[in-house]
Write an enzyme that holds these catalytic residues in place. Sequence first.
Site, short mmCIF file in Angstrom:
data_model
loop_
_atom_site.label_atom_id
_atom_site.label_comp_id
_atom_site.label_asym_id
_atom_site.label_seq_id
_atom_site.Cartn_x
_atom_site.Cartn_y
_atom_site.Cartn_z
N TYR A 167 -72.52 -79.65 -76.58
CA TYR A 167 -72.29 -79.32 -77.98
C TYR A 167 -73.64 -79.43 -78.67
O TYR A 167 -74.13 -80.53 -78.92
CB TYR A 167 -71.27 -80.27 -78.61
CG TYR A 167 -69.87 -80.06 -78.09
CD1 TYR A 167 -68.97 -79.29 -78.81
CD2 TYR A 167 -69.44 -80.63 -76.89
CE1 TYR A 167 -67.67 -79.08 -78.35
CE2 TYR A 167 -68.16 -80.43 -76.42
CZ TYR A 167 -67.28 -79.66 -77.16
OH TYR A 167 -66.00 -79.45 -76.70
N CYS A 168 -74.24 -78.30 -78.94
CA CYS A 168 -75.59 -78.22 -79.51
C CYS A 168 -75.43 -77.98 -81.01
O CYS A 168 -75.00 -76.91 -81.44
CB CYS A 168 -76.35 -77.08 -78.84
SG CYS A 168 -78.08 -77.01 -79.29
N LEU A 169 -75.76 -79.00 -81.81
CA LEU A 169 -75.45 -78.98 -83.23
C LEU A 169 -76.70 -78.98 -84.10
O LEU A 169 -77.78 -79.37 -83.66
CB LEU A 169 -74.58 -80.19 -83.58
CG LEU A 169 -73.32 -80.35 -82.74
CD1 LEU A 169 -72.53 -81.56 -83.21
CD2 LEU A 169 -72.46 -79.12 -82.79
#
Length: 147
Positions: A117-119
Amino acid sequence: MTMRPGKEDLRKKLTRIQYEVTQENGTEPAFNNEYFDNKKEGIYVDIVSGEPLFSSQDKYDSGTGWPSFTKPLEPGNIVLKEDRRLFHRRIEVRSRSAGSHLGHVFDDGPPPAGKRYCLNSAALRFIPKEELDKEGYGQYADLFKKD
């Protein structure tokens, strides 16, 4: 359920980059954002609604320059949507009640789930473990207690 504030209220509440990321599906610069290298213990919540989203326990250094997590703290607080804006298929991550654009999820993360999950830091607010009770997130304090 938290109501999503109106656009004018959000423009007053958020910084330019926070608004651009959460409301206009923007992306902040890699390695030049608040949390990519944050190593403190705590949780990450939606900057707009305060929805609990991710824990530092699931954060790892992906080498991408953005905060990356293996899984959500509260899966019910995120929504995954297909995103074809850049001419290829990606899976966008949004917060459920505020609808904030958070980033994307990829299948190149570490085992066991293999998710990354690249936020965007600009979509998040970090609550240190010492402030969980004071900030109204006391139910997550046990996550950080040592046995």
